[in-house]
Design a protein around this motif. Structure first.
Motif: not given
Length: 287
Positions: A53-58, A36-39
């Motif tokens: 899909v989760v982005s590379q930075p996230c 939750e915090e990072s995404l």
């Protein structure tokens, strides 16, 4: 990293497996909070769109947070905050992390003090983050509080939490060894206190999250954990107004011992109350 490995479901499952392998309890809860915090997603998003899909930075940010948790750093300190009594508190290594068990004291106060409009004068000994005092003030709008702690760093956090929550004008912050810095005639309607109560013999049994990351002066009280309660049997009677209410947090095996200590004072109607898990957590009485 392939697109499949960056899908939310896969990222979450692998992270949980790593925490479980490291022996960390409640791994799924910790992973979800860090996700939750990072995404910037909610738990509902995990359910509705598990294959997004989760982005590379996230993904990289989540990996950094997960690595800190694998080093046993508490989630509250990774995030710098913890919710308590529907309020959000800043948390650092300079104060104890607020825990749901401690909400037992606020529940006990609401039961014992039905007039929520009363202009109560409250003291919180060993305030730490300020979670007990500020939660109390949130329920009693005409109450004013004194937050006492021996740690200047903890008082800084408590003051910042009071500022963030809008209660700083109703608080006084005092660095003191219990009541040593209070005027001799100062008395209160309500005493809140979560003193150090873990015996030194119990240190090895604590999770390293607690033992290595939380302030020992707020945790330990000699071998059997009762030292500060003995001090409080002398302090509280001279600081409480006639009819005043006291709410003390205790270790889950200390109910009888702490009750007996205060039975030797003029305390009346001594009661031991359980937390949500049914374990003794609060001793309450009045004078």
């Amino acid at each position: 990293m392939t697109e499949d490995t960056q899908r939310l479901r896969s990222l979450r499952q692998r992270a949980i497996a790593r925490l479980v392998e490291a022996g960390i309890n409640e791994a799924a809860r910790d992973v979800d909070v860090l996700l939750e915090e990072s995404l910037g997603l909610s738990a509902l998003d995990f359910l509705l769109e598990p294959d997004q899909v989760v982005s590379q930075p996230c993904a990289e940010e989540f990996g950094r947070l997960l690595d800190r948790r694998l080093q046993r750093e508490p989630v509250s300190q990774i995030l710098g905050q913890r919710d308590f009594w529907s309020l959000r508190f800043k948390v650092t290594r300079d104060c104890l992390t607020p825990r749901p068990d401690s909400e037992t004291l606020i529940e006990a106060a609401l039961e014992a003090l039905p007039d929520k409009t009363a202009p109560l004068d409250v003291i919180d000994f060993g305030t730490g983050s300020g979670c007990l005092l500020l939660s109390f003030l949130s329920e009693f709008p005409n109450a004013r509080g004194t937050a006492v702690d021996l740690s200047r760093q903890a008082l800084t956090i408590a003051r910042e939490n009071a500022q963030n929550l809008g209660y700083v004008e109703r608080c006084h912050f005092l660095q003191s060894d219990w009541d040593a810095a209070l005027p001799t005639d100062r008395r209160f309607d309500v005493v809140l206190c979560n003193p150090p109560y873990i015996g030194l013999h119990e240190a090895a049994d604590l999770e390293s999250d607690v033992r290595e990351y939380e302030p020992h002066m707020a945790l330990f009280a000699e071998e059997e954990g009762l030292r500060e309660y003995r001090r409080l049997t002398e302090i509280i009677p001279r600081r409480i107004k006639p009819g005043g209410q006291v709410f003390l947090e205790i270790g889950h095996l200390q109910g009888a011992a702490v009750s007996e200590l205060f039975a030797q004072t003029s305390a009346q109607n001594i009661r031991v109350l359980p937390d949500l898990a049914g374990r003794d957590r609060c001793v309450t009485f009045h004078f």
